[in-house]
Write a protein that holds these residues in place. Structure first.
Motif, PDB file in Angstrom:
ATOM      1  N   ARG A   1       0.828  -1.108  -0.090  1.00  0.00           N
ATOM      2  CA  ARG A   1       0.027   0.041   0.172  1.00  0.00           C
ATOM      3  C   ARG A   1       0.757   1.224  -0.017  1.00  0.00           C
ATOM      4  O   ARG A   1       0.192   2.364  -0.492  1.00  0.00           O
ATOM      5  CB  ARG A   1      -0.946   0.071   1.292  1.00  0.00           C
ATOM      6  CG  ARG A   1      -1.993   0.958   1.040  1.00  0.00           C
ATOM      7  CD  ARG A   1      -3.003   0.808   2.095  1.00  0.00           C
ATOM      8  NE  ARG A   1      -3.666  -0.665   2.151  1.00  0.00           N
ATOM      9  CZ  ARG A   1      -4.330  -1.145   3.316  1.00  0.00           C
ATOM     10  NH1 ARG A   1      -4.935  -0.113   4.122  1.00  0.00           N
ATOM     11  NH2 ARG A   1      -4.723  -2.448   3.384  1.00  0.00           N
TER      12      ARG A   1
ATOM     13  N   GLU B   1       1.467   2.121  -3.485  1.00  0.00           N
ATOM     14  CA  GLU B   1       0.587   2.921  -3.990  1.00  0.00           C
ATOM     15  C   GLU B   1       0.524   4.275  -3.776  1.00  0.00           C
ATOM     16  O   GLU B   1      -0.340   5.051  -4.436  1.00  0.00           O
ATOM     17  CB  GLU B   1      -0.855   1.866  -3.811  1.00  0.00           C
ATOM     18  CG  GLU B   1      -0.530   0.479  -4.182  1.00  0.00           C
ATOM     19  CD  GLU B   1      -1.853  -0.374  -3.471  1.00  0.00           C
ATOM     20  OE1 GLU B   1      -2.665   0.345  -3.046  1.00  0.00           O
ATOM     21  OE2 GLU B   1      -1.993  -1.554  -3.818  1.00  0.00           O
TER      22      GLU B   1
ATOM     23  N   GLU C   1      -2.001   2.910   7.735  1.00  0.00           N
ATOM     24  CA  GLU C   1      -1.007   3.247   6.579  1.00  0.00           C
ATOM     25  C   GLU C   1      -0.134   3.966   7.154  1.00  0.00           C
ATOM     26  O   GLU C   1       1.046   4.058   6.914  1.00  0.00           O
ATOM     27  CB  GLU C   1      -1.764   4.096   5.483  1.00  0.00           C
ATOM     28  CG  GLU C   1      -2.526   3.097   4.580  1.00  0.00           C
ATOM     29  CD  GLU C   1      -3.695   4.116   3.803  1.00  0.00           C
ATOM     30  OE1 GLU C   1      -4.064   3.402   2.611  1.00  0.00           O
ATOM     31  OE2 GLU C   1      -3.598   5.345   4.147  1.00  0.00           O
TER      32      GLU C   1
END
Length: 236
Positions: A125, A128, A141
């Motif tokens: 992630r 990304e 995150e």
């Protein structure tokens, strides 16, 4: 690389928090420190990493006395620290925060591309979200980013402070899985965490900290099965 803490005492001003704490993390070992809020877990890690000066005792990294070393020097010597609260640079991107993790250790800077590859493999992630500002990430995150930034310094000993705080069970498993994977590659981990069951399941050895002092130690499995630990920390 191993870490030895010998009769460490520390606090804030006239308030003493740690009292003669001794523990060891051998090379490649996963060690947990468990305890209630206010037991001194965060103070312990802050003192080891040089953010807080001890009032007594010694910290040794691979046999070298680093008791008075600065945080920068500790990173240069191979120590990484994932602090409670993450302490990210909110107005910088994910990638910029990660790159900062290589700033003070020459070998990490030279192998920055490899470091990014490792972090992205653990936390896809983050790749990304590479151009996104850190302050706009979700809590999970941000925790991944805090761990990833510490790993970018290519530590041989990694201190991790309450990584599951405020996270969903799914994200918690992702973060703990990454820590176990890093440990399997040879990085020694010293984890302080209130998720006692998860910590003791992962740990080779563990210590119980109460009121700033170590009151019990043993293998993770032994402490997980200990009736006193289960009653005090697992409500069983």
């Amino acid at each position: 690389m191993d870490l030895r803490i010998e009769q460490l005492s520390a606090g804030y001003g006239k308030v003493q928090v740690l009292w003669d704490v001794s523990l060891q993390v051998s090379a490649g070992e996963f060690v947990a420190v468990i305890g209630a809020n206010g037991a001194g877990k965060t103070t312990l890690l802050r003192t080891v990493s040089g953010l807080l000066r001890p009032s007594g005792g010694r910290v040794r990294l691979d046999g070298q006395d680093v008791t008075r070393a600065t945080p920068t020097r500790m990173v240069q010597l191979g120590l990484g620290h994932v602090p409670e609260g993450r302490e990210l640079f909110a107005q910088m991107t994910v990638r910029e925060n990660l790159q900062l993790g290589t700033a003070v250790r020459a070998e990490a800077k030279q192998r920055q591309a490899a470091g990014l590859e490792q972090v992205y493999a653990l936390f896809p992630r983050l790749e990304e979200r590479g151009s996104q500002l850190a302050g706009t990430l979700s809590g999970g995150e941000q925790q991944m980013l805090a761990v990833g930034r510490a790993l970018m310094g290519r530590p041989e000993v990694l201190l991790v402070d309450e990584p599951s705080l405020g996270l969903s069970p799914k994200v918690t498993q992702t973060v703990f899985g990454a820590l176990k994977a890093v440990n399997a590659e040879g990085v020694a981990v010293l984890l302080v965490e209130q998720n006692v069951a998860q910590s003791l399941t992962l740990a080779d050895r563990a210590y119980v900290l109460e009121n700033g002092a170590v009151v019990q130690e043993g293998t993770g499995a032994a402490l997980l099965a200990d009736p006193g630990v289960r009653s005090a920390y697992l409500a069983l």
